[in-house]
Design an enzyme around this catalytic site. Sequence first.
Site, short mmCIF file in Angstrom:
data_model
loop_
_atom_site.label_atom_id
_atom_site.label_comp_id
_atom_site.label_asym_id
_atom_site.label_seq_id
_atom_site.Cartn_x
_atom_site.Cartn_y
_atom_site.Cartn_z
N ARG A 150 -12.03 -39.57 21.93
CA ARG A 150 -11.58 -38.22 22.29
C ARG A 150 -12.74 -37.35 22.73
O ARG A 150 -12.65 -36.66 23.74
CB ARG A 150 -10.88 -37.59 21.08
CG ARG A 150 -10.54 -36.13 21.26
CD ARG A 150 -9.66 -35.61 20.16
NE ARG A 150 -8.42 -36.35 20.09
CZ ARG A 150 -7.70 -36.50 18.98
NH1 ARG A 150 -8.11 -35.99 17.84
NH2 ARG A 150 -6.58 -37.19 19.00
N TYR A 151 -13.81 -37.36 21.97
CA TYR A 151 -14.98 -36.54 22.30
C TYR A 151 -15.95 -37.39 23.12
O TYR A 151 -15.97 -38.62 23.01
CB TYR A 151 -15.65 -36.07 21.01
CG TYR A 151 -14.73 -35.27 20.11
CD1 TYR A 151 -14.46 -33.94 20.36
CD2 TYR A 151 -14.13 -35.87 19.00
CE1 TYR A 151 -13.62 -33.21 19.53
CE2 TYR A 151 -13.28 -35.16 18.16
CZ TYR A 151 -13.03 -33.82 18.44
OH TYR A 151 -12.20 -33.11 17.62
N ARG A 154 -18.63 -39.87 20.95
CA ARG A 154 -18.32 -40.57 19.70
C ARG A 154 -16.93 -41.19 19.75
O ARG A 154 -16.04 -40.66 20.43
CB ARG A 154 -18.48 -39.66 18.48
CG ARG A 154 -17.77 -38.33 18.59
CD ARG A 154 -18.52 -37.29 17.74
NE ARG A 154 -17.83 -36.01 17.71
CZ ARG A 154 -18.02 -35.06 18.61
NH1 ARG A 154 -18.81 -35.26 19.65
NH2 ARG A 154 -17.39 -33.90 18.51
N CYS A 163 -5.20 -48.32 2.12
CA CYS A 163 -5.99 -47.41 1.29
C CYS A 163 -5.73 -47.75 -0.17
O CYS A 163 -4.63 -48.17 -0.51
CB CYS A 163 -5.57 -45.96 1.52
SG CYS A 163 -6.01 -45.37 3.15
N CYS A 167 -2.71 -40.82 -0.34
CA CYS A 167 -2.80 -39.37 -0.58
C CYS A 167 -1.57 -38.72 0.04
O CYS A 167 -1.28 -38.95 1.22
CB CYS A 167 -4.06 -38.80 0.04
SG CYS A 167 -5.53 -39.77 -0.31
N CYS A 170 -1.83 -37.10 3.55
CA CYS A 170 -2.52 -37.88 4.58
C CYS A 170 -2.01 -37.60 6.00
O CYS A 170 -0.81 -37.54 6.24
CB CYS A 170 -2.36 -39.36 4.27
SG CYS A 170 -3.19 -40.41 5.48
N ARG A 172 -2.31 -39.66 8.37
CA ARG A 172 -1.80 -40.89 8.98
C ARG A 172 -0.70 -41.52 8.14
O ARG A 172 -0.55 -42.74 8.13
CB ARG A 172 -2.96 -41.88 9.19
CG ARG A 172 -4.03 -41.29 10.09
CD ARG A 172 -5.02 -42.33 10.62
NE ARG A 172 -6.01 -41.65 11.43
CZ ARG A 172 -7.30 -41.54 11.12
NH1 ARG A 172 -7.76 -42.10 10.04
NH2 ARG A 172 -8.13 -40.88 11.90
N ASP A 331 -3.38 -30.75 8.32
CA ASP A 331 -2.72 -30.98 9.62
C ASP A 331 -1.20 -30.84 9.51
O ASP A 331 -0.62 -31.10 8.45
CB ASP A 331 -3.05 -32.40 10.13
CG ASP A 331 -4.52 -32.54 10.48
OD1 ASP A 331 -5.11 -31.55 10.94
OD2 ASP A 331 -5.06 -33.64 10.28
N ASP A 368 -7.88 -28.73 13.06
CA ASP A 368 -7.83 -29.79 14.07
C ASP A 368 -6.61 -29.46 14.93
O ASP A 368 -5.47 -29.47 14.44
CB ASP A 368 -7.65 -31.15 13.36
CG ASP A 368 -8.52 -32.22 13.98
OD1 ASP A 368 -8.89 -32.07 15.15
OD2 ASP A 368 -8.81 -33.21 13.29
N LYS A 375 -11.41 -30.17 17.04
CA LYS A 375 -11.66 -29.29 15.88
C LYS A 375 -12.20 -27.93 16.35
O LYS A 375 -13.08 -27.87 17.20
CB LYS A 375 -12.69 -29.93 14.96
CG LYS A 375 -12.22 -31.21 14.30
CD LYS A 375 -13.25 -31.72 13.32
CE LYS A 375 -12.85 -33.08 12.78
NZ LYS A 375 -12.89 -34.14 13.80
S1 SF4 Z 1 -6.19 -39.31 3.30
FE1 SF4 Z 1 -4.96 -41.02 4.15
S2 SF4 Z 1 -6.44 -42.34 5.15
FE2 SF4 Z 1 -7.59 -41.00 3.78
S3 SF4 Z 1 -7.75 -42.14 1.85
FE3 SF4 Z 1 -5.96 -40.85 1.68
S4 SF4 Z 1 -4.25 -42.13 2.35
FE4 SF4 Z 1 -6.13 -43.12 3.07
#
Ligand code: SF4
Length: 402
Positions: A150-151, A154, A163, A167, A170, A172, A331, A368, A375
């Site tokens: 994207r940038y 990088r 994972c 979380c 998250c 994603r 997000d 973001d 960002k």
């Molecule tokens: S925020 Fe999402 S990608 Fe990051 S550790 Fe937690 S579950 Fe995994």
Amino acid sequence: MTASTTTQAETLVQAEGEPPLCTKIMGVEEEEEPPSKRRLPLKDRYFSQVPDTDWNDWKWQFRHRITTVEELVKFIPLSSKQQAEIKLVISRYPFAVTPYYLSLIDPSDENDPVRLQAIPCFKEMTMADLGEEDPLEEKRDSVVPGLVHRYPDRVLMVLTDICPMFCRHCTRKREWQHGGWVRKDEEIEPMLNYIRNNPKVRDVILSGGDVLTLSTERLEKVLAQLRKIEHLDIIRIGSRYPVVLPQRIDDELCGMLSKYGPIWFNTHFNHPNEITSEAVRACDKLLRAGVPVNNQTVLLRGINDSVETQLKLSHTLLKNKVRPYYLFQCDEVQGTEHLRTPVDVGIKIIEGMRGHTSGLAVPNFVVDLVEGGGKVPLQPNYVLSMSENELLLKNYEGKVYR
Ligand code: SF4
């Protein structure tokens, strides 16, 4: 994004043949202890019968992740209604937590900041129509499967979607349904080729999922290939292992990382209760291996949305040589609305920190942008007016200076 299911082979440790986890529910403490005391020893809260050798073994922790309501209710009191609701949430957004991270939760507190990050909430379903699946449009910016460019200078390499903990906030979480995959060598090669052929790329971020889910050997293969690319200056690793499974940061991993520097490590502490002696040890090992550790916090409603909590988090990180780097606006991802604060909460937090403590303790508050806009840092407004001849500024105490 295409990905190969590898049945988590090589990186995930099979639980086959393992006896069921012998657990002991300690119940609610009779007297409330200060957080600094009740965090130690963690294991004894729920897992007193687990030998230390197992507890300190990251593969044991990974194998014994709690992933169902039936297991969870052995540790955390849940009404039948709560259990039914969580089951519904899990059918859309899976659940997994390591025994270590679970042990940080105070079972008597429904608003425990660790609990709110780890245990599914029914609002993930009832408010799921708010937000987007992929607001940052990472799929659009994938130049080859798994590589986001994207940038200008990088790229982001996504090597797994696995994972140790899911979380609840998250970005994603759309990927969780895909069941756990790790990129194969033949998928990684086109990513490396893209970087080899793009001399403007000087910075690679390894992420996931969580890239430390890969075995140390497999990760080393990727790092060794990256280090052969002359125009590549730095490698960054984004991982929440120091927070949710710090046992992963062992001597073998750190010894390997020390060979491929400069490597910068970005981790993700959201609350001071997560900074345990185990987590501190993990960060210290990385630092001693020559890997600087930065922290990226996500601003979360009811978890860390106050000046007091952010100050305590930053100060504790700094005491342990970890730099508070970013404070992210959460997000606009589906299933996270209940954890999102208005943007001005973050600006007010920065206002309450800037000048009141050392600049090192103040993270950059960033949003973001949707549609992959990148960002943008947000600041309280210290400039009252500006003309050709005059600049009016407000300081941290509200005093005006010309
Ligand atoms: S925020 Fe999402 S990608 Fe990051 S550790 Fe937690 S579950 Fe995994």
